[in-house]
Design a protein around this motif. Sequence first.
Motif, PDB file in Angstrom:
ATOM      1  N   SER A  25      43.212  32.821 -31.122  1.00 15.37           N
ATOM      2  CA  SER A  25      41.891  32.261 -31.396  1.00 15.37           C
ATOM      3  C   SER A  25      40.920  33.278 -31.984  1.00 15.37           C
ATOM      4  O   SER A  25      39.828  32.915 -32.400  1.00 15.37           O
ATOM      5  N   ARG A  26      41.296  34.553 -31.979  1.00 15.38           N
ATOM      6  CA  ARG A  26      40.469  35.646 -32.499  1.00 15.38           C
ATOM      7  C   ARG A  26      39.107  35.742 -31.801  1.00 15.38           C
ATOM      8  O   ARG A  26      38.085  36.008 -32.427  1.00 15.38           O
ATOM      9  N   GLN A  27      39.124  35.512 -30.497  1.00 13.61           N
ATOM     10  CA  GLN A  27      37.918  35.640 -29.679  1.00 13.61           C
ATOM     11  C   GLN A  27      38.052  36.884 -28.813  1.00 13.61           C
ATOM     12  O   GLN A  27      39.153  37.343 -28.529  1.00 13.61           O
ATOM     13  N   LYS A  28      36.916  37.416 -28.351  1.00  8.78           N
ATOM     14  CA  LYS A  28      36.949  38.682 -27.619  1.00  8.78           C
ATOM     15  C   LYS A  28      36.740  38.532 -26.116  1.00  8.78           C
ATOM     16  O   LYS A  28      37.191  39.367 -25.354  1.00  8.78           O
ATOM     17  N   THR A  29      36.034  37.509 -25.671  1.00 11.01           N
ATOM     18  CA  THR A  29      35.764  37.369 -24.241  1.00 11.01           C
ATOM     19  C   THR A  29      36.559  36.207 -23.668  1.00 11.01           C
ATOM     20  O   THR A  29      37.003  35.309 -24.380  1.00 11.01           O
ATOM     21  N   TYR A  30      36.719  36.245 -22.345  1.00  7.21           N
ATOM     22  CA  TYR A  30      37.459  35.194 -21.639  1.00  7.21           C
ATOM     23  C   TYR A  30      36.817  33.831 -21.866  1.00  7.21           C
ATOM     24  O   TYR A  30      37.494  32.853 -22.159  1.00  7.21           O
ATOM     25  N   GLN A  31      35.494  33.768 -21.729  1.00  7.87           N
ATOM     26  CA  GLN A  31      34.800  32.497 -21.900  1.00  7.87           C
ATOM     27  C   GLN A  31      34.953  31.965 -23.321  1.00  7.87           C
ATOM     28  O   GLN A  31      35.129  30.765 -23.524  1.00  7.87           O
ATOM     29  N   ASP A  32      34.887  32.835 -24.317  1.00  9.82           N
ATOM     30  CA  ASP A  32      35.048  32.400 -25.703  1.00  9.82           C
ATOM     31  C   ASP A  32      36.460  31.890 -25.971  1.00  9.82           C
ATOM     32  O   ASP A  32      36.648  30.919 -26.698  1.00  9.82           O
ATOM     33  N   VAL A  33      37.463  32.540 -25.374  1.00  8.38           N
ATOM     34  CA  VAL A  33      38.849  32.083 -25.545  1.00  8.38           C
ATOM     35  C   VAL A  33      39.015  30.698 -24.946  1.00  8.38           C
ATOM     36  O   VAL A  33      39.587  29.801 -25.574  1.00  8.38           O
ATOM     37  N   VAL A  34      38.505  30.497 -23.733  1.00  2.00           N
ATOM     38  CA  VAL A  34      38.631  29.188 -23.084  1.00  2.00           C
ATOM     39  C   VAL A  34      37.885  28.132 -23.886  1.00  2.00           C
ATOM     40  O   VAL A  34      38.389  27.019 -24.090  1.00  2.00           O
ATOM     41  N   ARG A  35      36.690  28.455 -24.366  1.00  2.64           N
ATOM     42  CA  ARG A  35      35.902  27.502 -25.149  1.00  2.64           C
ATOM     43  C   ARG A  35      36.626  27.128 -26.441  1.00  2.64           C
ATOM     44  O   ARG A  35      36.647  25.976 -26.845  1.00  2.64           O
ATOM     45  N   GLU A  36      37.255  28.110 -27.086  1.00  2.00           N
ATOM     46  CA  GLU A  36      37.958  27.867 -28.343  1.00  2.00           C
ATOM     47  C   GLU A  36      39.257  27.077 -28.122  1.00  2.00           C
ATOM     48  O   GLU A  36      39.562  26.159 -28.866  1.00  2.00           O
ATOM     49  N   VAL A  37      40.007  27.431 -27.086  1.00  2.00           N
ATOM     50  CA  VAL A  37      41.315  26.814 -26.862  1.00  2.00           C
ATOM     51  C   VAL A  37      41.193  25.458 -26.175  1.00  2.00           C
ATOM     52  O   VAL A  37      41.891  24.511 -26.538  1.00  2.00           O
ATOM     53  N   CYS A  38      40.293  25.355 -25.190  1.00  2.00           N
ATOM     54  CA  CYS A  38      40.227  24.140 -24.362  1.00  2.00           C
ATOM     55  C   CYS A  38      39.070  23.208 -24.691  1.00  2.00           C
ATOM     56  O   CYS A  38      39.045  22.086 -24.199  1.00  2.00           O
ATOM     57  N   GLY A  39      38.103  23.654 -25.446  1.00  2.00           N
ATOM     58  CA  GLY A  39      36.971  22.798 -25.794  1.00  2.00           C
ATOM     59  C   GLY A  39      35.672  23.272 -25.163  1.00  2.00           C
ATOM     60  O   GLY A  39      35.651  24.116 -24.269  1.00  2.00           O
ATOM     61  N   ARG A  40      34.585  22.691 -25.644  1.00  2.00           N
ATOM     62  CA  ARG A  40      33.256  23.121 -25.227  1.00  2.00           C
ATOM     63  C   ARG A  40      32.959  22.802 -23.757  1.00  2.00           C
ATOM     64  O   ARG A  40      32.400  23.615 -23.035  1.00  2.00           O
ATOM     65  N   ALA A  41      33.340  21.606 -23.303  1.00  2.00           N
ATOM     66  CA  ALA A  41      33.054  21.199 -21.921  1.00  2.00           C
ATOM     67  C   ALA A  41      33.798  22.094 -20.927  1.00  2.00           C
ATOM     68  O   ALA A  41      33.222  22.553 -19.936  1.00  2.00           O
ATOM     69  N   VAL A  42      35.059  22.361 -21.185  1.00  2.00           N
ATOM     70  CA  VAL A  42      35.838  23.237 -20.299  1.00  2.00           C
ATOM     71  C   VAL A  42      35.287  24.662 -20.388  1.00  2.00           C
ATOM     72  O   VAL A  42      35.270  25.390 -19.386  1.00  2.00           O
ATOM     73  N   GLY A  43      34.809  25.069 -21.550  1.00  2.00           N
ATOM     74  CA  GLY A  43      34.193  26.382 -21.698  1.00  2.00           C
ATOM     75  C   GLY A  43      32.942  26.525 -20.842  1.00  2.00           C
ATOM     76  O   GLY A  43      32.732  27.566 -20.223  1.00  2.00           O
ATOM     77  N   GLN A  44      32.125  25.473 -20.798  1.00  2.00           N
ATOM     78  CA  GLN A  44      30.933  25.488 -19.950  1.00  2.00           C
ATOM     79  C   GLN A  44      31.320  25.537 -18.481  1.00  2.00           C
ATOM     80  O   GLN A  44      30.722  26.271 -17.702  1.00  2.00           O
ATOM     81  N   LEU A  45      32.325  24.747 -18.107  1.00  2.00           N
ATOM     82  CA  LEU A  45      32.810  24.757 -16.731  1.00  2.00           C
ATOM     83  C   LEU A  45      33.341  26.133 -16.360  1.00  2.00           C
ATOM     84  O   LEU A  45      33.113  26.629 -15.252  1.00  2.00           O
ATOM     85  N   CYS A  46      34.018  26.773 -17.294  1.00  2.00           N
ATOM     86  CA  CYS A  46      34.543  28.120 -17.074  1.00  2.00           C
ATOM     87  C   CYS A  46      33.403  29.102 -16.809  1.00  2.00           C
ATOM     88  O   CYS A  46      33.495  29.942 -15.916  1.00  2.00           O
ATOM     89  N   GLY A  47      32.324  29.001 -17.555  1.00  2.00           N
ATOM     90  CA  GLY A  47      31.170  29.877 -17.355  1.00  2.00           C
ATOM     91  C   GLY A  47      30.530  29.675 -15.992  1.00  2.00           C
ATOM     92  O   GLY A  47      30.179  30.640 -15.309  1.00  2.00           O
ATOM     93  N   VAL A  48      30.399  28.428 -15.572  1.00  2.00           N
ATOM     94  CA  VAL A  48      29.823  28.130 -14.258  1.00  2.00           C
ATOM     95  C   VAL A  48      30.720  28.665 -13.149  1.00  2.00           C
ATOM     96  O   VAL A  48      30.249  29.280 -12.192  1.00  2.00           O
ATOM     97  N   CYS A  49      32.022  28.445 -13.285  1.00  2.00           N
ATOM     98  CA  CYS A  49      32.968  28.942 -12.282  1.00  2.00           C
ATOM     99  C   CYS A  49      32.969  30.462 -12.223  1.00  2.00           C
ATOM    100  O   CYS A  49      33.098  31.053 -11.149  1.00  2.00           O
TER     101      CYS A  49
END
Length: 68
Positions: A20-44
Amino acid sequence: VSLVFLISGLVILGYASSVSRQKTYQDVVREVCGRAVGQLCGVCFCFNLFMISVAFLVVVQDQLEKRA
């Protein structure tokens, strides 16, 4: 067993990061799994940091009570 899960998770995260060419964990999750899961990842992630801080304070308090 725990070490196997930890290392395999890091390898999968590294692969997903390179794809995905992203640098942070949250950016990777947001890119691979979608925006909603990325937000959930940030909250968690924030909740996890909070719980680690609470656990640290409990350990420090326990050590201070043993000395008194």
